[in-house]
Design a protein around this motif. Structure first.
Motif, mmCIF file in Angstrom:
data_model
loop_
_atom_site.group_PDB
_atom_site.id
_atom_site.type_symbol
_atom_site.label_atom_id
_atom_site.label_comp_id
_atom_site.label_asym_id
_atom_site.label_seq_id
_atom_site.Cartn_x
_atom_site.Cartn_y
_atom_site.Cartn_z
ATOM 1 N N PHE A 138 0.851 -1.186 0.000
ATOM 2 C CA PHE A 138 0.000 0.000 0.000
ATOM 3 C C PHE A 138 0.890 1.239 0.000
ATOM 4 O O PHE A 138 1.835 1.336 0.791
ATOM 5 C CB PHE A 138 -0.937 0.033 1.213
ATOM 6 C CG PHE A 138 -1.800 1.260 1.215
ATOM 7 C CD1 PHE A 138 -2.813 1.405 0.283
ATOM 8 C CD2 PHE A 138 -1.565 2.293 2.111
ATOM 9 C CE1 PHE A 138 -3.593 2.562 0.243
ATOM 10 C CE2 PHE A 138 -2.342 3.451 2.086
ATOM 11 C CZ PHE A 138 -3.351 3.579 1.158
ATOM 12 N N ALA A 139 0.568 2.160 -0.908
ATOM 13 C CA ALA A 139 1.397 3.362 -1.057
ATOM 14 C C ALA A 139 0.699 4.575 -0.457
ATOM 15 O O ALA A 139 -0.510 4.771 -0.642
ATOM 16 C CB ALA A 139 1.674 3.620 -2.536
ATOM 17 N N GLY A 140 1.462 5.408 0.230
ATOM 18 C CA GLY A 140 0.942 6.683 0.696
ATOM 19 C C GLY A 140 0.712 7.607 -0.486
ATOM 20 O O GLY A 140 1.247 7.384 -1.573
ATOM 21 N N SER A 141 -0.072 8.663 -0.268
ATOM 22 C CA SER A 141 -0.491 9.508 -1.389
ATOM 23 C C SER A 141 0.681 10.264 -2.025
ATOM 24 O O SER A 141 0.574 10.704 -3.169
ATOM 25 C CB SER A 141 -1.556 10.498 -0.913
ATOM 26 O OG SER A 141 -1.025 11.227 0.169
ATOM 27 N N THR A 142 1.803 10.394 -1.311
ATOM 28 C CA THR A 142 2.913 11.145 -1.899
ATOM 29 C C THR A 142 3.829 10.278 -2.775
ATOM 30 O O THR A 142 4.735 10.801 -3.413
ATOM 31 C CB THR A 142 3.778 11.812 -0.796
ATOM 32 O OG1 THR A 142 4.167 10.793 0.131
ATOM 33 C CG2 THR A 142 3.028 12.911 -0.077
ATOM 34 N N ALA A 143 3.582 8.969 -2.804
ATOM 35 C CA ALA A 143 4.434 8.099 -3.639
ATOM 36 C C ALA A 143 4.063 8.274 -5.109
ATOM 37 O O ALA A 143 2.885 8.260 -5.467
ATOM 38 C CB ALA A 143 4.265 6.643 -3.220
ATOM 39 N N THR A 144 5.070 8.442 -5.962
ATOM 40 C CA THR A 144 4.820 8.598 -7.396
ATOM 41 C C THR A 144 4.635 7.216 -8.048
ATOM 42 O O THR A 144 4.951 6.184 -7.432
ATOM 43 C CB THR A 144 6.018 9.284 -8.082
ATOM 44 O OG1 THR A 144 7.161 8.419 -7.931
ATOM 45 C CG2 THR A 144 6.324 10.632 -7.454
ATOM 46 N N THR A 145 4.178 7.219 -9.276
ATOM 47 C CA THR A 145 4.019 5.968 -10.015
ATOM 48 C C THR A 145 5.373 5.264 -10.128
ATOM 49 O O THR A 145 5.468 4.046 -9.981
ATOM 50 C CB THR A 145 3.474 6.258 -11.435
ATOM 51 O OG1 THR A 145 2.287 7.021 -11.270
ATOM 52 C CG2 THR A 145 3.193 4.995 -12.206
ATOM 53 N N GLU A 146 6.415 6.049 -10.373
ATOM 54 C CA GLU A 146 7.750 5.451 -10.495
ATOM 55 C C GLU A 146 8.168 4.789 -9.176
ATOM 56 O O GLU A 146 8.753 3.697 -9.169
ATOM 57 C CB GLU A 146 8.757 6.547 -10.891
ATOM 58 C CG GLU A 146 10.055 5.980 -11.417
ATOM 59 C CD GLU A 146 11.258 6.886 -11.164
ATOM 60 O OE1 GLU A 146 11.072 8.062 -10.803
ATOM 61 O OE2 GLU A 146 12.388 6.387 -11.302
ATOM 62 N N GLN A 147 7.847 5.445 -8.074
ATOM 63 C CA GLN A 147 8.220 4.883 -6.769
ATOM 64 C C GLN A 147 7.424 3.614 -6.462
ATOM 65 O O GLN A 147 7.930 2.680 -5.862
ATOM 66 C CB GLN A 147 8.028 5.935 -5.673
ATOM 67 C CG GLN A 147 9.102 7.014 -5.727
ATOM 68 C CD GLN A 147 8.820 8.179 -4.807
ATOM 69 O OE1 GLN A 147 7.672 8.611 -4.672
ATOM 70 N NE2 GLN A 147 9.847 8.704 -4.174
ATOM 71 N N ARG A 148 6.159 3.599 -6.888
ATOM 72 C CA ARG A 148 5.352 2.386 -6.702
ATOM 73 C C ARG A 148 5.963 1.224 -7.486
ATOM 74 O O ARG A 148 6.065 0.103 -6.989
ATOM 75 C CB ARG A 148 3.921 2.610 -7.222
ATOM 76 C CG ARG A 148 3.075 3.461 -6.318
ATOM 77 C CD ARG A 148 1.833 3.883 -7.089
ATOM 78 N NE ARG A 148 0.746 4.129 -6.180
ATOM 79 C CZ ARG A 148 -0.243 3.279 -5.940
ATOM 80 N NH1 ARG A 148 -0.309 2.122 -6.567
ATOM 81 N NH2 ARG A 148 -1.182 3.577 -5.087
ATOM 82 N N THR A 149 6.365 1.522 -8.713
ATOM 83 C CA THR A 149 6.982 0.484 -9.547
ATOM 84 C C THR A 149 8.264 -0.019 -8.890
ATOM 85 O O THR A 149 8.526 -1.220 -8.843
ATOM 86 C CB THR A 149 7.296 1.054 -10.953
ATOM 87 O OG1 THR A 149 6.089 1.564 -11.482
ATOM 88 C CG2 THR A 149 7.868 -0.003 -11.883
ATOM 89 N N LEU A 150 9.012 0.925 -8.350
ATOM 90 C CA LEU A 150 10.276 0.588 -7.691
ATOM 91 C C LEU A 150 10.027 -0.345 -6.497
ATOM 92 O O LEU A 150 10.711 -1.365 -6.340
ATOM 93 C CB LEU A 150 10.897 1.913 -7.226
ATOM 94 C CG LEU A 150 12.362 2.008 -6.897
ATOM 95 C CD1 LEU A 150 13.200 1.371 -7.981
ATOM 96 C CD2 LEU A 150 12.740 3.494 -6.736
ATOM 97 N N ALA A 151 9.053 -0.011 -5.667
ATOM 98 C CA ALA A 151 8.737 -0.831 -4.485
ATOM 99 C C ALA A 151 8.327 -2.237 -4.927
ATOM 100 O O ALA A 151 8.725 -3.249 -4.341
ATOM 101 C CB ALA A 151 7.615 -0.186 -3.684
ATOM 102 N N GLU A 152 7.535 -2.269 -6.003
ATOM 103 C CA GLU A 152 7.054 -3.552 -6.506
ATOM 104 C C GLU A 152 8.224 -4.392 -7.027
ATOM 105 O O GLU A 152 8.283 -5.606 -6.782
ATOM 106 C CB GLU A 152 6.069 -3.260 -7.643
ATOM 107 C CG GLU A 152 5.102 -4.357 -7.917
ATOM 108 C CD GLU A 152 4.059 -3.904 -8.923
ATOM 109 O OE1 GLU A 152 3.565 -2.751 -8.847
ATOM 110 O OE2 GLU A 152 3.752 -4.717 -9.805
#
Ligand code: NAP
Length: 283
Positions: A138-152
């Motif tokens: 689950f991502a906080g609202s300040t995480a960018t799409t790129e950061q979500r991809t990175l976490a994944e």
């Protein structure tokens, strides 16, 4: 993928989960030069250096410098102190914070980190240590799409990753896949115990149960597998499996499972509240 391999990943905590993720990353070709781990435990650090040729340090702040992602992999009860001590380093490096700590909510993490950083929570499970885990993100609202991809990408090396739509859903992920391995172990244990009670050698019964669990698990994750269809396929009308399933149903298995999952999710929420209250006071 090439972009991912250029990222700098720092880990705070190189215990079971940190090691599982690092092992998966190295095994998938991520460059060892892109990984640094901070952990106070010298023998653990030496083992990580030896096994994966990565850099380690006892200095948490030193690991944060230059990091694109900071994986927080210490015990939940250590996280407040660890994160607050890193505030200056976090403000300078501004990495994505990726926490695998059970129960620690984004609001707490953000307030401890202090620097308005993007924060993502992951709820992995124990089989991640073998690369066959299941992780809710689950991502906080300040995480960018790129950061979500990175976490994944970071967690994908330990097995399945799925995104949930609200932080509250992570309590249900905890109740399902987080705690889930124990449910399957229990069922296998009970099956073995039952067969042993009817005369099968206990060790033989345990091996049969474990391999049945493994085989059923392998079938359940085949492409396009559907659990209900698989069950139907292995259940002949009027046969032995049908007799057992009818007995499960008559004895209320569905209700037992529902109550157990609710109990686990309730406990997960309670633990989140405890961490929020006790450690928030320190922040
Ligand atoms: N293992 C799982 O199956 C699992 C599943 C889901 C979520 N998680 C989460 O993953 C996190 C880590 O769990 P784990 O099982 O990997 O625990 P672990 O094996 O105890 O690893 C934690 C590591 O952090 C180190 N550490 C302690 N204090 C530190 C500090 N101040 N700075 C840096 N490192 C420090 C510990 O060193 P010492 O040993 O010297 O204390 C240890 O090596 C937990 O938050 C847990 O909720 C784990």
């Amino acid at each position: 993928m090439h972009d991912f391999h250029r990222k700098k990943l720092a880990f705070i905590g190189g215990g079971n989960m940190g090691r599982a993720i690092i092992g998966g990353l190295i095994g998938s070709g991520f460059p060892a030069t892109g990984i640094v781990v901070a952990d106070p435990h010298a023998p653990g650090r030496e083992a990580l250096e030896r096994d994966f040729a990565i850099r380690t340090t006892a200095d948490n702040a030193a690991a944060v410098a230059g990091a694109d992602v900071l994986v927080l992999a210490v015990k939940p009860q250590q996280l407040a102190e660890v994160t607050m001590a890193l505030r200056p380093a976090l403000a300078a490096a501004r990495p994505l914070l990726l926490s695998v700590a059970a129960g620690i909510r984004l609001a707490e993490l953000s307030s401890w980190a202090g620097a308005d950083l993007a924060v993502i929570r992951a709820m992995p499970n124990r089989p991640a240590l073998l690369g066959v885990g299941a992780t809710g993100l689950f991502a906080g609202s300040t995480a960018t799409t790129e950061q979500r991809t990175l976490a994944e990408q970071v967690l994908a090396v330990t097995g399945l990753t799925v995104w949930v739509r609200s932080e509250a859903e992570l309590d249900w992920v905890t109740a399902l896949s987080g705690s889930g391995p124990a449910y399957f172990f229990l069922l296998a244990e009970l099956l073995a115990r039952s067969a042993a009670a009817h005369g099968i050698e206990p060790e033989t019964a345990a091996r049969l149960a474990a391999h049945t669990l493994h085989g059923a698990g392998r079938m359940a994750v085949m492409p396009d597998a559907d659990l209900a269809r698989l069950r139907a396929e292995v259940t002949s009308k009027g046969g032995t499996t049908a007799a057992a399933l009818a007995s499960f149903e008559a004895n209320g298995l569905a209700g037992l499972v529902e109550a157990a999952v609710v109990a686990a999710a309730t406990r997960s929420r309670e633990l989140g509240d405890v961490y929020g209250q006790s450690q928030g006071a320190a922040g």
